[in-house]
Design an enzyme around this catalytic site. Structure first.
Site, PDB file in Angstrom:
ATOM      1  N   CYS A 207      45.086  14.573  20.112  1.00  0.00           N
ATOM      2  CA  CYS A 207      45.375  13.206  20.555  1.00  0.00           C
ATOM      3  C   CYS A 207      46.648  13.169  21.404  1.00  0.00           C
ATOM      4  O   CYS A 207      46.756  12.381  22.340  1.00  0.00           O
ATOM      5  CB  CYS A 207      45.509  12.271  19.357  1.00  0.00           C
ATOM      6  SG  CYS A 207      43.919  11.780  18.651  1.00  0.00           S
TER       7      CYS A 207
ATOM      8  N   CYS B 152      47.433  13.663  16.048  1.00  0.00           N
ATOM      9  CA  CYS B 152      47.181  15.096  15.953  1.00  0.00           C
ATOM     10  C   CYS B 152      47.435  15.747  17.322  1.00  0.00           C
ATOM     11  O   CYS B 152      47.647  15.059  18.332  1.00  0.00           O
ATOM     12  CB  CYS B 152      45.749  15.364  15.490  1.00  0.00           C
ATOM     13  SG  CYS B 152      44.479  14.955  16.734  1.00  0.00           S
TER      14      CYS B 152
ATOM     15  N   CYS C 232      38.777  10.839  16.841  1.00  0.00           N
ATOM     16  CA  CYS C 232      40.001  10.247  16.289  1.00  0.00           C
ATOM     17  C   CYS C 232      40.109   8.768  16.647  1.00  0.00           C
ATOM     18  O   CYS C 232      39.604   8.325  17.685  1.00  0.00           O
ATOM     19  CB  CYS C 232      41.222  10.978  16.811  1.00  0.00           C
ATOM     20  SG  CYS C 232      41.403  12.669  16.193  1.00  0.00           S
TER      21      CYS C 232
ATOM     22  N   GLU D 193      42.708   7.169  17.668  1.00  0.00           N
ATOM     23  CA  GLU D 193      43.467   6.987  18.903  1.00  0.00           C
ATOM     24  C   GLU D 193      42.564   7.094  20.124  1.00  0.00           C
ATOM     25  O   GLU D 193      42.734   6.368  21.111  1.00  0.00           O
ATOM     26  CB  GLU D 193      44.588   8.030  18.997  1.00  0.00           C
ATOM     27  CG  GLU D 193      45.658   7.874  17.931  1.00  0.00           C
ATOM     28  CD  GLU D 193      45.401   8.747  16.715  1.00  0.00           C
ATOM     29  OE1 GLU D 193      46.375   9.200  16.096  1.00  0.00           O
ATOM     30  OE2 GLU D 193      44.198   8.982  16.389  1.00  0.00           O
TER      31      GLU D 193
END
Length: 355
Positions: free
Chosen positions: A301, A298, A257, A259
């Site tokens: 994350c 998500c 991801c 992040e």
């Protein structure tokens, strides 16, 4: 120019006078009173280059150490090549620190040459001084790789600047703490609750929009369907930003991801005080709505970010209606494991000295 509502304090003085120590004690005193204080440094880009240089040549600087001669060179070169860059970059990081939730901004590396612009930005100028012999002894005891030049052009004119307040740092830490308490009493302009001040809400929407635009500028040129679809920005307490690009894998579970990529960059830079995260999604070519939009982190994350930033908040909503929500609210029952000595607390990242 309109003076910012959020209090701003700029410390200046010769090397060894105690600017960084004063800033640390000042921040602690403010936080003891419930104020969220952020230390934002004009020379942050110089320290970034210094760090990269020593890493590249295989001789990384020890924690809390500097290469004063290199910083002198970089300071002169930055100011000569791009005269307005350092202060404009500083102004942006101040805005980012406010977006991250700071009530008070502290600059601990102000230089006389910047005094006029700092005043225009709403900073109260505080001169830190010490007897020359004591100041030089403190400077020598820091153990820097090389010492900075006391008569470097950026240090010139300390006595020519008329400060708003003065601190003579010629005693021990207890005395310095008393002087800081006196300074705060002088600066306190709120007789109702005793707070030095709070960030004005009027500019929050613009600051969040600026952060959104930054994430959008990241993903726009890098978007590739089924490869790079999400861009993220993490903001730290001192106004530094770290960006990340989503990496899709052929095997879905191997994807990373955006992040997480941004978090890795922040940890590499020694950032631990993570305050804000914003992720945006680029539409696929088949979608009718071509607008880039914010997306909440998500579940994975949310777990990861709370592992490394227990106070981090997320920016969610629509581009024209952004809001901030604590990550803990998005993940009310976070998993607490036993990998680290203190469950739920990440080990500290290396601390990079910035003055």
């Amino acid at each position: 120019m309109t003076t910012p509502h959020s209090p701003r304090i700029a410390l200046f003085g010769l090397p060894g006078a105690g600017k960084s120590t004063t800033a640390a004690l000042l921040r602690h005193a403010l936080e003891e009173r419930g104020e969220r204080a952020a230390v934002v440094r004009i020379a942050a880009p110089l320290y970034d280059v210094q760090h990269a240089f020593h890493e590249r040549i295989g001789s990384p600087l020890a924690e809390d150490r500097q290469d004063g001669a290199l910083l002198n060179f970089l300071g002169s070169h930055f100011r000569r090549t791009a005269p307005g860059f350092l202060l404009e970059d500083f102004r942006q990081r101040c805005a980012d620190a406010l977006a991250a939730g700071a009530d008070v901004l502290i600059c601990d590396d102000a230089r006389p040459v910047d005094a006029g612009e700092l005043s225009a930005q709403g900073f109260t100028l505080v001169r830190i001084s010490a007897p020359d012999a004591l100041r030089r002894a403190r400077k020598s005891a820091r153990g820097d790789r090389t010492g900075g030049d006391d008569i470097h052009p950026t240090e010139a004119g300390v006595l020519d600047v008329e400060p708003d307040h003065r601190i003579v740092n010629d005693g021990d830490l207890a005395q310095l703490e008393r002087l800081i308490a006196s300074l705060l009493a002088d600066l306190n302009g709120d007789p109702v609750d005793g707070r030095l001040g709070a960030a004005a809400p009027s500019g929050e929407r613009d600051r969040l929009r600026s952060l959104f635009d930054r994430a959008a500028r990241l993903i726009t040129p890098h978007y590739a369907e089924n490869r790079h679809q999400i861009g993220a920005v993490i903001l730290t307490a001192d106004g530094r930003t770290f960006t990340g690009l989503h990496i899709e894998a052929m095997v879905g579970r191997a994807s990373v991801c955006a992040e997480a990529v941004a978090l890795g960059k922040a940890r590499e830079a020694g950032a631990t005080d993570l305050r804000l995260v914003l992720a945006v999604r680029h539409p696929k070519p088949s979608e009718e709505d071509r607008r880039i939009r914010p997306v909440p982190p998500c579940g994975l994350c949310r777990e990861l970010l709370l592992d490394y930033g227990p106070d981090i908040r997320a920016v969610i909503g629509a581009p024209d209606d952004l809001s901030v929500v604590p990550m803990k609210q998005l993940l009310p029952s976070k998993y607490v494991g036993t990998k680290w000595n203190t469950p739920g607390t990440a080990p500290a990242a290396p601390v990079l000295r910035h003055g």
